[in-house]
Design a protein around this motif. Structure first.
Motif, PDB file in Angstrom:
ATOM      1  N   PHE A  95     -84.001 -28.440  28.330  1.00  6.55           N
ATOM      2  CA  PHE A  95     -84.522 -27.198  27.752  1.00  6.55           C
ATOM      3  C   PHE A  95     -84.048 -27.050  26.315  1.00  6.55           C
ATOM      4  O   PHE A  95     -82.976 -27.504  25.956  1.00  6.55           O
ATOM      5  CB  PHE A  95     -83.963 -25.938  28.426  1.00  6.55           C
ATOM      6  N   GLY A  96     -84.839 -26.331  25.543  1.00 12.41           N
ATOM      7  CA  GLY A  96     -84.340 -25.793  24.284  1.00 12.41           C
ATOM      8  C   GLY A  96     -84.661 -24.318  24.301  1.00 12.41           C
ATOM      9  O   GLY A  96     -85.707 -23.916  24.810  1.00 12.41           O
ATOM     10  N   THR A  97     -83.766 -23.492  23.789  1.00 15.66           N
ATOM     11  CA  THR A  97     -84.020 -22.054  23.816  1.00 15.66           C
ATOM     12  C   THR A  97     -83.854 -21.465  22.425  1.00 15.66           C
ATOM     13  O   THR A  97     -82.864 -21.737  21.748  1.00 15.66           O
ATOM     14  CB  THR A  97     -83.040 -21.353  24.772  1.00 15.66           C
ATOM     15  N   LEU A  98     -84.832 -20.669  22.017  1.00 20.41           N
ATOM     16  CA  LEU A  98     -84.686 -19.903  20.776  1.00 20.41           C
ATOM     17  C   LEU A  98     -84.444 -18.446  21.164  1.00 20.41           C
ATOM     18  O   LEU A  98     -85.304 -17.803  21.750  1.00 20.41           O
ATOM     19  CB  LEU A  98     -85.939 -20.005  19.904  1.00 20.41           C
ATOM     20  N   PHE A  99     -83.250 -17.972  20.868  1.00 19.99           N
ATOM     21  CA  PHE A  99     -82.906 -16.604  21.234  1.00 19.99           C
ATOM     22  C   PHE A  99     -83.495 -15.628  20.225  1.00 19.99           C
ATOM     23  O   PHE A  99     -83.845 -15.993  19.113  1.00 19.99           O
ATOM     24  CB  PHE A  99     -81.395 -16.448  21.317  1.00 19.99           C
ATOM     25  N   GLN A 100     -83.531 -14.363  20.662  1.00 19.15           N
ATOM     26  CA  GLN A 100     -84.176 -13.335  19.851  1.00 19.15           C
ATOM     27  C   GLN A 100     -83.607 -13.256  18.436  1.00 19.15           C
ATOM     28  O   GLN A 100     -84.332 -13.136  17.471  1.00 19.15           O
ATOM     29  CB  GLN A 100     -84.019 -11.995  20.557  1.00 19.15           C
ATOM     30  N   SER A 101     -82.281 -13.348  18.326  1.00 20.33           N
ATOM     31  CA  SER A 101     -81.671 -13.210  16.999  1.00 20.33           C
ATOM     32  C   SER A 101     -81.410 -14.566  16.363  1.00 20.33           C
ATOM     33  O   SER A 101     -80.805 -14.640  15.309  1.00 20.33           O
ATOM     34  CB  SER A 101     -80.359 -12.456  17.145  1.00 20.33           C
ATOM     35  N   GLY A 102     -81.830 -15.636  17.021  1.00 17.32           N
ATOM     36  CA  GLY A 102     -81.492 -16.963  16.524  1.00 17.32           C
ATOM     37  C   GLY A 102     -80.247 -17.492  17.206  1.00 17.32           C
ATOM     38  O   GLY A 102     -80.209 -18.622  17.637  1.00 17.32           O
ATOM     39  N   ALA A 103     -79.203 -16.608  17.337  1.00 17.17           N
ATOM     40  CA  ALA A 103     -77.964 -16.947  18.026  1.00 17.17           C
ATOM     41  C   ALA A 103     -77.346 -18.244  17.544  1.00 17.17           C
ATOM     42  O   ALA A 103     -76.816 -19.023  18.322  1.00 17.17           O
ATOM     43  CB  ALA A 103     -78.166 -16.977  19.547  1.00 17.17           C
ATOM     44  N   LEU A 104     -77.411 -18.480  16.242  1.00 14.04           N
ATOM     45  CA  LEU A 104     -76.712 -19.646  15.704  1.00 14.04           C
ATOM     46  C   LEU A 104     -75.216 -19.389  15.804  1.00 14.04           C
ATOM     47  O   LEU A 104     -74.782 -18.251  15.690  1.00 14.04           O
ATOM     48  CB  LEU A 104     -77.103 -19.854  14.243  1.00 14.04           C
ATOM     49  N   TRP A 105     -74.445 -20.453  15.977  1.00 12.33           N
ATOM     50  CA  TRP A 105     -72.986 -20.280  16.019  1.00 12.33           C
ATOM     51  C   TRP A 105     -72.508 -19.994  14.619  1.00 12.33           C
ATOM     52  O   TRP A 105     -72.610 -20.833  13.716  1.00 12.33           O
ATOM     53  CB  TRP A 105     -72.346 -21.526  16.623  1.00 12.33           C
ATOM     54  N   SER A 106     -71.965 -18.792  14.436  1.00 12.69           N
ATOM     55  CA  SER A 106     -71.748 -18.310  13.073  1.00 12.69           C
ATOM     56  C   SER A 106     -70.607 -19.020  12.366  1.00 12.69           C
ATOM     57  O   SER A 106     -70.500 -18.956  11.156  1.00 12.69           O
ATOM     58  CB  SER A 106     -71.532 -16.799  13.081  1.00 12.69           C
ATOM     59  N   SER A 107     -69.746 -19.711  13.124  1.00 12.17           N
ATOM     60  CA  SER A 107     -68.637 -20.386  12.445  1.00 12.17           C
ATOM     61  C   SER A 107     -69.026 -21.782  11.978  1.00 12.17           C
ATOM     62  O   SER A 107     -68.214 -22.507  11.434  1.00 12.17           O
ATOM     63  CB  SER A 107     -67.440 -20.474  13.393  1.00 12.17           C
ATOM     64  N   MET A 108     -70.288 -22.188  12.227  1.00 12.45           N
ATOM     65  CA  MET A 108     -70.694 -23.543  11.844  1.00 12.45           C
ATOM     66  C   MET A 108     -71.873 -23.481  10.883  1.00 12.45           C
ATOM     67  O   MET A 108     -72.679 -22.559  10.933  1.00 12.45           O
ATOM     68  CB  MET A 108     -71.156 -24.323  13.079  1.00 12.45           C
ATOM     69  N   THR A 109     -71.996 -24.502  10.053  1.00 14.20           N
ATOM     70  CA  THR A 109     -73.145 -24.589   9.156  1.00 14.20           C
ATOM     71  C   THR A 109     -74.390 -24.917   9.985  1.00 14.20           C
ATOM     72  O   THR A 109     -74.286 -25.281  11.159  1.00 14.20           O
ATOM     73  CB  THR A 109     -72.962 -25.696   8.114  1.00 14.20           C
TER      74      THR A 109
ATOM     75  N   TYR B 206     -75.508 -24.584   4.690  1.00  9.18           N
ATOM     76  CA  TYR B 206     -75.405 -23.123   4.636  1.00  9.18           C
ATOM     77  C   TYR B 206     -74.880 -22.595   5.967  1.00  9.18           C
ATOM     78  O   TYR B 206     -75.170 -23.145   7.024  1.00  9.18           O
ATOM     79  CB  TYR B 206     -76.764 -22.492   4.348  1.00  9.18           C
ATOM     80  N   TYR B 207     -74.139 -21.486   5.882  1.00 12.15           N
ATOM     81  CA  TYR B 207     -73.717 -20.806   7.099  1.00 12.15           C
ATOM     82  C   TYR B 207     -74.794 -19.791   7.484  1.00 12.15           C
ATOM     83  O   TYR B 207     -75.494 -19.273   6.606  1.00 12.15           O
ATOM     84  CB  TYR B 207     -72.376 -20.109   6.888  1.00 12.15           C
ATOM     85  N   PRO B 208     -74.928 -19.484   8.778  1.00 11.59           N
ATOM     86  CA  PRO B 208     -75.971 -18.546   9.207  1.00 11.59           C
ATOM     87  C   PRO B 208     -75.913 -17.219   8.462  1.00 11.59           C
ATOM     88  O   PRO B 208     -76.937 -16.583   8.230  1.00 11.59           O
ATOM     89  CB  PRO B 208     -75.679 -18.348  10.687  1.00 11.59           C
ATOM     90  N   SER B 209     -74.711 -16.797   8.053  1.00  6.51           N
ATOM     91  CA  SER B 209     -74.608 -15.501   7.376  1.00  6.51           C
ATOM     92  C   SER B 209     -75.153 -15.562   5.949  1.00  6.51           C
ATOM     93  O   SER B 209     -75.354 -14.528   5.322  1.00  6.51           O
ATOM     94  CB  SER B 209     -73.151 -15.050   7.349  1.00  6.51           C
ATOM     95  N   GLU B 210     -75.373 -16.771   5.435  1.00  9.26           N
ATOM     96  CA  GLU B 210     -75.821 -16.880   4.047  1.00  9.26           C
ATOM     97  C   GLU B 210     -77.341 -16.916   3.907  1.00  9.26           C
ATOM     98  O   GLU B 210     -77.853 -16.974   2.805  1.00  9.26           O
ATOM     99  CB  GLU B 210     -75.242 -18.160   3.410  1.00  9.26           C
TER     100      GLU B 210
END
Lengths: 375, 264
Positions: free
Chosen positions: B89-103, B142-146
């Protein structure tokens, strides 16, 4: 200037009750109590109509009254004619009544007896004991996977958390330890000087720091600093669905997030404790040299004679226990965090409280054990 | 859009009930998602669409019934088998849910480094390629916050595609995107299905998108706590005998198309 709102009932036509609104029906104006006015209503079964010819200004206040009237009318099955109302008010009333109130949606205030609340609180405590035990079990399994090399975590994450829980904690741990060492030395000198035994202050400071104070003070600093940070980090990840993203990829969040953090604390707590003991002894030395007539060498020789390896290892073992408890409290609260911002704050608070309680309880237990086995 | 695919069942949900404690969210759910389908899970707010998705991707165990992938029972399997299934499976969550501590690159690299034997260079190349697929070439470090919310979402899709999954799950993919980005995302989803033969399951209530890409759907109802119907969204809009479903798909506006449909 607003005029006060009035509502009168005109019953001049038989079988009809005309509600006459006049004045300003606005939130800021003085309005009649609608419930009192409606008290008599309905029993006689008169059809309701409205007159708003003398109504000046109106806002939600009018609508609140209309909704209450509508409720009453519905209860007694009265017919309601809305023609006499301003167009806007009629439209808004239709809007407000378009969707029926969902049954059971309104939360009723519950009054629980003292016994019920006490019982629930007890069950909560029991529940959190079960939670901690289950989490410790999960962590042990996770350690098993680590040893077998099957645990999924990133070595770079481990390095980062070790740095956060170690090197970055040095200034605060150093400051607190130095002050604690000084305080112990002050107290010791004042008491022991009376017996001419001032030099034994060095023994007091050394044993107290290495055995008890360094581990427990470091642990409490780390619970507030690192345990809280873990709960907040992991809790925010949970809110942001990042934990779900890990789980769906088949990555166990305990392996990936909790394991490196607990390991970092288990490694760094003894090191920080040794550092804390050293700085505490230096604090004692500073006070000793200025208030006692001893040289630094004399003080340090006395310190060395007071310490044994078993004292040191006793203290370090405590540090390992406290470190794992802080990690467990922080990660457990983070992973059990709810899905909103308030829950993250709650999780952080719980992590610190739970961490400190567990530290103090285990300190008491360990002290009793140490006394019994003669360390 | 009604292109026929080999009608081989990929995901089968049978008699499933989902509940939080005693509170039943949905019950008696029965539907099949075929290989290569774009399947829409729709329904009003709060009807349990996202909960259904959680049951499909292994985040929440249904309280009764079964989910199976290619005939293999998902919740009835042991943890290892379930893990093997999850990796498809691959899942795209509503907010993206990228791990914020990783690029972004590290986000995509994590599943690759855990589940493949590729070297660092290969992984880095794959990450760049996946990012370029979603229009984020050059954003590796880039980090998700950027980056913006829409970019986060696309990066989330790149991560979901990291292991070339057989099934992609989307939770409200176009929520919070402007109409053009939403359209681009729809095109991307169609492209993925056509070129990689990926089965796609989407939770959405974006009507334009479900009509333009959906092959099949299930309609969940919040009032009766069960599914009202299944079928192609366009056909449901035009010919469904259930007023609630037509109403939903026509935003409660008069049903001209449906009248025409009936006349034919």
């Amino acid at each position: 200037m607003t005029t006060s709102a009035t509502l009168t009932v005109d019953r001049s036509t038989a079988g009809q009750a005309m509600l006459v609104f006049s004045g300003d029906w606005v939130i800021s104006a003085k309005r009649p109590e609608i419930d009192e006015l409606l008290g008599e209503f309905g029993t006689e079964g008169a059809a309701i109509s409205f007159n708003s010819d003398n109504l000046n200004d109106w806002d939600s206040a009018l609508l609140i009254a209309l909704c209450a009237i509508h409720q009453q009318a519905k209860q007694y099955q009265l017919s309601v004619n809305l023609d006499g109302l301003p167009d806007g008010a009629r439209g808004l009333l239709h809007l407000a009544l378009a969707v029926e109130e969902r049954k059971g949606a309104r939360k009723s205030a519950r009054h629980e007896s003292l016994i019920t609340r006490l019982g629930n609180a007890t069950l909560d405590i029991w529940g959190s004991c079960v939670e901690i035990t289950a989490f410790i079990g999960e962590l042990v399994l996770s350690f098993g996977r680590l040893i077998k090399g099957k645990a999924n975590y990133r070595k770079s994450d481990l390095a980062v958390v070790i740095q956060e829980a170690g090197a970055e904690a040095l200034p605060i741990v150093g400051l607190i330890s130095f002050l604690i060492g000084m305080i112990f030395a002050f107290v010791g000198i004042f008491q022991l000087k009376a017996f001419g035994a001032g030099i034994y202050t060095a023994d007091l400071v050394a044993v107290a720091m290495v055995r008890e104070m360094a581990p427990i003070m470091t642990a409490i600093i780390m619970a507030g600093r690192t345990g809280a940070a873990y709960a907040a980090q992991i809790g925010t990840m949970k809110v942001n669905e990042e934990i779900d993203a890990l789980t769906t990829l088949g990555i166990n969040p305990i392996d990936f997030l909790a394991l490196p953090r607990v390991i970092a604390l288990i490694i760094m707590m003894p090191l920080l404790t040794m550092y804390s003991s050293l700085i505490g002894i230096l604090g004692g030395l500073a006070v000793g040299m200025s208030m006692l007539d001893v040289s630094a060498m004399q003080y340090l020789v006395e310190t060395q004679s007071a310490l044994s390896l078993s004292t040191l290892f006793g203290g370090l073992f405590k540090a390992v226990v406290y470190g794992s408890l802080i990690g467990i409290a922080g990660c457990l609260q983070g992973l059990n965090c709810g899905n909103n911002a308030m829950a993250v704050g709650q999780a952080t608070t719980n992590a610190v409280v739970m961490g400190i309680v567990m530290i103090v309880v285990s300190a008491a237990v360990l002290t009793v054990i140490y006394i019994n086995i003669g360390i | 859009m009604n292109e026929q695919h080999s009608a081989k069942p990929h995901i089968t949900v049978s008699n499933m009930t989902m509940a939080y404690g005693d509170f039943i969210i949905q019950q008696n759910l029965n539907f099949t998602v075929n290989h290569g389908d774009i399947f829409i899970i729709m329904g009003g707010s709060g009807c349990g669409k996202s909960t259904l998705l959680k049951c499909l991707i292994g985040l929440k165990e249904p309280s009764a019934g079964a989910v199976s992938f290619d005939g293999e029972d998902f919740w009835g399997s042991d943890d290892d088998d379930r893990l093997t299934m999850k990796r498809k499976f691959g899942t795209l969550f509503q907010s993206g849910a990228l791990w914020s501590s990783m690029t972004l690159a590290e986000n995509i690299a994590l599943p690759l480094s855990l589940y493949t034997t590729l070297g660092e260079k290969d992984i880095a190349e794959l990450c760049s390629y996946k990012l370029s697929l979603v229009g984020l070439a050059g954003f590796d470090d880039y980090y998700p916050s950027e980056i913006s919310g829409g970019m986060n979402k696309r990066a989330g899709l790149a991560r979901a595609m990291a292991l070339d999954p057989e099934i992609l799950f989307f939770d409200e993919p176009s929520a919070g995107l402007d109409p053009i980005s939403a359209k681009l995302l729809d095109d991307l989803i169609l492209e993925l299905r056509d070129s990689l033969k990926t089965t796609i399951v989407i939770v959405t209530h974006e009507l334009a998108s479900m009509f333009s890409i959906g092959d099949n759907s299930v309609f969940l109802d919040a009032a009766t706590h069960t599914q009202l119907t299944t079928g192609n969204p366009v056909e449901l809009r035009d010919t469904s005998p259930i007023p609630d479903v037509r109403n939903f798909l026509l935003r409660g506006e008069p049903n001209e198309l449906s009248d025409k449909g009936k006349a034919l």
